[in-house]
Design a protein around this motif. Structure first.
Motif, mmCIF file in Angstrom:
data_model
loop_
_atom_site.group_PDB
_atom_site.id
_atom_site.type_symbol
_atom_site.label_atom_id
_atom_site.label_comp_id
_atom_site.label_asym_id
_atom_site.label_seq_id
_atom_site.Cartn_x
_atom_site.Cartn_y
_atom_site.Cartn_z
ATOM 1 N N GLU A 60 0.823 -1.133 -0.069
ATOM 2 C CA GLU A 60 0.041 -0.049 0.004
ATOM 3 C C GLU A 60 0.765 1.418 0.050
ATOM 4 O O GLU A 60 1.758 1.291 0.517
ATOM 5 N N LEU A 96 1.613 5.032 1.300
ATOM 6 C CA LEU A 96 1.494 5.698 2.490
ATOM 7 C C LEU A 96 0.037 6.586 2.807
ATOM 8 O O LEU A 96 -0.577 6.404 3.640
ATOM 9 N N PHE A 97 -0.457 7.003 1.577
ATOM 10 C CA PHE A 97 -1.762 7.681 1.862
ATOM 11 C C PHE A 97 -2.904 6.820 1.244
ATOM 12 O O PHE A 97 -3.941 7.539 0.957
ATOM 13 N N PRO A 112 3.636 12.019 -3.596
ATOM 14 C CA PRO A 112 4.798 12.697 -3.338
ATOM 15 C C PRO A 112 5.826 12.075 -2.275
ATOM 16 O O PRO A 112 6.802 12.488 -2.239
ATOM 17 N N ALA A 113 5.124 11.208 -1.765
ATOM 18 C CA ALA A 113 6.055 10.373 -0.842
ATOM 19 C C ALA A 113 6.386 9.032 -0.969
ATOM 20 O O ALA A 113 7.092 8.163 -0.577
ATOM 21 N N ASN A 147 10.139 7.646 -0.890
ATOM 22 C CA ASN A 147 10.627 7.391 0.478
ATOM 23 C C ASN A 147 9.712 6.162 1.171
ATOM 24 O O ASN A 147 10.381 5.396 1.810
ATOM 25 N N TRP A 148 8.595 6.267 0.736
ATOM 26 C CA TRP A 148 7.790 5.275 1.625
ATOM 27 C C TRP A 148 7.994 3.742 0.988
ATOM 28 O O TRP A 148 8.000 2.907 1.777
ATOM 29 N N MET A 175 10.877 2.268 2.850
ATOM 30 C CA MET A 175 10.597 1.962 4.035
ATOM 31 C C MET A 175 9.795 0.667 4.048
ATOM 32 O O MET A 175 10.097 -0.187 5.035
ATOM 33 N N ARG A 194 11.803 -2.293 3.385
ATOM 34 C CA ARG A 194 12.437 -2.869 4.829
ATOM 35 C C ARG A 194 11.630 -3.603 5.834
ATOM 36 O O ARG A 194 11.866 -4.579 6.244
ATOM 37 N N LEU A 195 10.309 -2.851 5.763
ATOM 38 C CA LEU A 195 9.358 -3.763 6.688
ATOM 39 C C LEU A 195 9.167 -5.139 6.246
ATOM 40 O O LEU A 195 9.253 -6.149 7.024
#
Lengths: 167, 167
Positions: free
Chosen positions: B91, B93-94, B106-107, B110-111, B114, B117-118
């Motif tokens: 998913e 982030l938003f 926009p993210a 970056n997301w 992350m 990694r998760l």
DNA sequence: ATTTATTCAGACAAAATACTCTTAATACAA
DNA sequence: TTGTATTAAGAGTATTTTGTCTGAATAAAT
């Protein structure tokens, strides 16, 4: 989902405001329309942000909300914490109260390191940066059926000769 | 919270089973009691895990549930996906549908980093490892008011001469 | 002054999630 | 073959989250 819907709406609205050329009062109507969010619901959500002093609001004609600080001085984490609370960056993966070095859950070590990465990401991402990105071509802030962003509109006009008609 | 409560319960139960010395059928009653979870609710949650072939179940006296594969062959991600679905690891982030390289939020960049990694963390953490940790002193699986784990009980007995009375 | 455009506040409704309970199916044991 | 212990299935309830609506407060414009 990591963030509640309220939180996502708040973040989207904040980025939208940061994406505008100047920091002026924008009506929540406009924001809600652009982002395809229920106006009344967004109103509630943004009240959290004004109470947290991230936004300032002004009533009456030509009123609205605006960023209370410079976009470069508001982080994604600021907005998230104002709406969902700071627990996201503190909570145990399993939600166990008191999970910590003294009394950890089996995933404690792994999760705290993930969590602090996440927190670092969110505190270092500013609204300024996110707003800039939102203005880039093919970047969108909300659902696909929401209106295009300024950059996309411009590109559409330039490539086609005239803008596409919308019902 | 990142994980739903159902999901946390399922993970806790799975780790509990992996923490036992041998992989035998354990009644859901016992698990629910040890973890301070509603029996009926846990039953429902664990049905997801048996349907996903992570657990096997057996009805009747001395029945219960047991890990369907070796604990070293079941990852945290397996359990999470069986209950909350794989969307967590995919998913935006938003929560924007279709957010991806072609049409990012926009993210996005970056997301995704992350998120992967998760995902890597969750796929590499096995129930075997988590079960081992759960057996260590001062590590707990559930709320503080739940019964102590075997290691804690043993330590309490050894240090005090006799176990503490519980009302 | 009155109208109009806006946020603020709070009641209400709907949907999702969490939890409870009852009954059925299954399998062991006496 | 009857009773008992267990999971399976699903109906029902409670709580939280999400969303809608109405009216009040505020401020500008006419």
């Amino acid at each position: 989902m990591l963030l509640s819907k309220s939180c996502v709406y708040g973040v989207q609205a904040a980025i939208y405001m940061a994406s505008l050329p100047r920091n002026e009062y924008v009506s929540i109507q406009e924001i809600a329309g652009k982002l395809n969010i229920s106006f009344h619901f967004l109103t509630k959500v943004l009240q959290n942000l004004t109470q947290a002093k991230l936004l300032m609001s002004y009533r009456g004609p030509n009123g609205g909300v605006a960023l209370a600080r410079q976009a470069s001085d508001i982080s994604l984490a600021d907005v998230i914490e104002a709406i969902d609370g700071g627990d996201i960056f503190k909570e145990c993966l399993f939600g166990l109260p008191g999970c910590g070095v003294a009394d950890p859950c089996p995933a404690h070590e792994n999760w705290t390191s993930m969590r602090s990465r996440l927190q670092h990401l969110c505190t270092s991402l500013t609204l300024e940066e996110l707003g800039k990105r939102a203005n880039q071509l093919n970047v969108r802030l909300a659902n696909a059926d929401a209106p295009m962003n300024p950059a996309m509109l411009l590109a559409a006009i330039n490539s086609k000769g005239k803008p596409v008609e919308t019902k």
